[in-house]
Scaffold this motif. Structure first.
Motif, PDB file in Angstrom:
ATOM      1  N   ALA A  53       0.833  -1.208   0.000  1.00 27.89           N
ATOM      2  CA  ALA A  53       0.000   0.000   0.000  1.00 27.89           C
ATOM      3  C   ALA A  53       0.863   1.253   0.000  1.00 27.89           C
ATOM      4  O   ALA A  53       0.616   2.211  -0.747  1.00 27.89           O
ATOM      5  CB  ALA A  53      -0.932  -0.003   1.208  1.00 27.89           C
ATOM      6  N   ASN A  54       1.921   1.257   0.837  1.00 31.59           N
ATOM      7  CA  ASN A  54       2.835   2.401   0.885  1.00 31.59           C
ATOM      8  C   ASN A  54       3.561   2.592  -0.435  1.00 31.59           C
ATOM      9  O   ASN A  54       3.771   3.713  -0.897  1.00 31.59           O
ATOM     10  CB  ASN A  54       3.855   2.218   2.009  1.00 31.59           C
ATOM     11  N   ASN A  56       2.547   1.668  -3.439  1.00 34.14           N
ATOM     12  CA  ASN A  56       1.610   2.184  -4.448  1.00 34.14           C
ATOM     13  C   ASN A  56       1.341   3.668  -4.244  1.00 34.14           C
ATOM     14  O   ASN A  56       1.245   4.438  -5.211  1.00 34.14           O
ATOM     15  CB  ASN A  56       0.292   1.402  -4.406  1.00 34.14           C
ATOM     16  N   GLU A  57       1.228   4.081  -2.975  1.00 36.40           N
ATOM     17  CA  GLU A  57       1.006   5.496  -2.671  1.00 36.40           C
ATOM     18  C   GLU A  57       2.185   6.344  -3.149  1.00 36.40           C
ATOM     19  O   GLU A  57       2.006   7.425  -3.729  1.00 36.40           O
ATOM     20  CB  GLU A  57       0.807   5.675  -1.161  1.00 36.40           C
ATOM     21  N   THR A  58       3.412   5.813  -2.928  1.00 32.84           N
ATOM     22  CA  THR A  58       4.603   6.548  -3.356  1.00 32.84           C
ATOM     23  C   THR A  58       4.693   6.616  -4.877  1.00 32.84           C
ATOM     24  O   THR A  58       5.029   7.666  -5.443  1.00 32.84           O
ATOM     25  CB  THR A  58       5.872   5.873  -2.783  1.00 32.84           C
ATOM     26  N   PHE A  61       2.346   9.185  -6.107  1.00 39.64           N
ATOM     27  CA  PHE A  61       2.896  10.506  -5.802  1.00 39.64           C
ATOM     28  C   PHE A  61       3.951  10.898  -6.826  1.00 39.64           C
ATOM     29  O   PHE A  61       3.946  12.021  -7.355  1.00 39.64           O
ATOM     30  CB  PHE A  61       3.486  10.492  -4.395  1.00 39.64           C
ATOM     31  N   LYS A  85       3.574  15.696   4.076  1.00 35.67           N
ATOM     32  CA  LYS A  85       2.791  14.649   3.419  1.00 35.67           C
ATOM     33  C   LYS A  85       2.824  14.840   1.904  1.00 35.67           C
ATOM     34  O   LYS A  85       2.996  15.952   1.403  1.00 35.67           O
ATOM     35  CB  LYS A  85       1.340  14.680   3.909  1.00 35.67           C
ATOM     36  N   TYR A  86       2.633  13.726   1.190  1.00 35.86           N
ATOM     37  CA  TYR A  86       2.701  13.766  -0.271  1.00 35.86           C
ATOM     38  C   TYR A  86       1.741  14.806  -0.863  1.00 35.86           C
ATOM     39  O   TYR A  86       2.112  15.601  -1.727  1.00 35.86           O
ATOM     40  CB  TYR A  86       2.374  12.397  -0.854  1.00 35.86           C
TER      41      TYR A  86
END
Length: 239
Positions: A53-54, A56-58, A61, A85-86
């Motif tokens: 999950a982290n 994919n979030e990165t 971003f 935060k992103y």
């Protein structure tokens, strides 16, 4: 000292047309792919990012940042030092907050001795383009308000003529602000959305808004002609 080699670096993507260098001796530093961007970003943050999950979030971003080492490094160093935060960082880079710009320069200076942010580099390049070619400001404004990907060159020609269009593309390539696919028969150019955002803010501060009248008329004429001549559903959808 004996035999050796010299490496010359430049941001000018027109270098391939230079007679002094053989094409096989020109090495392009291309955009980083998703995995290279992620690797560089995580390396600076000292972060494994093994959680799916982290990760994919990165990745999502980083898709909003120009995929070059300078931009990825700047984002990583700023986030590492401030804990931003992103989503907040993306807001910062699309705004004109002087405090953010100064903080970014200060962090870069302390870590890398390099203080030129992407915004500073692009704005300096745009100023050089406009100062040297006064007739290119209309095309700069036009390029800032279109979809960033697959812009037809013919649209620029319809707006301001072929000579100004070729000058504009040549000048933008001097600073690697656009990419052009010469093998594409559709004659398309593209701008990275984050770079286009900087161009947009710069253009709307310095270029008269009455230019919109000329742009709108040119757009209408171009679209009408293309719709009459083209039966290609993809091209019609793009228009």
């Amino acid at each position: 000292w004996g035999p050796g080699k010299v490496i010359i670096t430049t941001t000018n993507s027109n270098i391939i047309n230079n007679n002094y260098f053989a094409k096989e001796n020109i090495i392009y530093v291309l955009q980083l792919d998703d995995q290279d961007s992620l690797k560089l970003f995580n390396m600076i943050l000292d972060k494994n990012n093994t959680n799916a999950a982290n990760q994919n979030e990165t990745i999502l971003f980083l898709k909003n940042i120009p995929p070059f080492p300078l931009d990825i490094s700047q984002a990583a160093y700023y986030i590492k030092n401030t804990g931003t935060k992103y989503a907040k960082y993306l807001q910062y880079i699309t705004s004109e907050d002087k405090n953010f710009t100064n903080a970014q320069k200060s962090i870069l200076a302390a870590i890398t001795n390099y203080t030129k942010t992407r915004g500073y580099i692009i704005e300096l390049s745009l100023k050089t383009i406009i100062d040297s070619h006064k007739d290119l400001d209309k095309l700069l404004l036009l390029s800032s308000i279109l979809n960033a990907v697959n812009i037809p060159k013919d649209l620029f020609i319809a707006c301001h003529g072929d000579i100004a269009t070729y000058n504009f593309i040549n000048e933008m390539q001097k600073f690697s602000l656009i990419t052009e696919n010469n093998n594409n028969q559709d004659n398309l150019i593209s701008i990275h959305p984050a770079i286009q955002s900087i161009i947009f803010h710069y253009a709307h501060k310095r270029i008269p808004t009455e230019y919109y009248d000329n742009i709108i008329f040119a757009l209408e004429s171009y679209m009408e002609n293309e719709l009459v001549l083209n039966n290609d559903p993809k091209k019609i959808q793009a228009l």
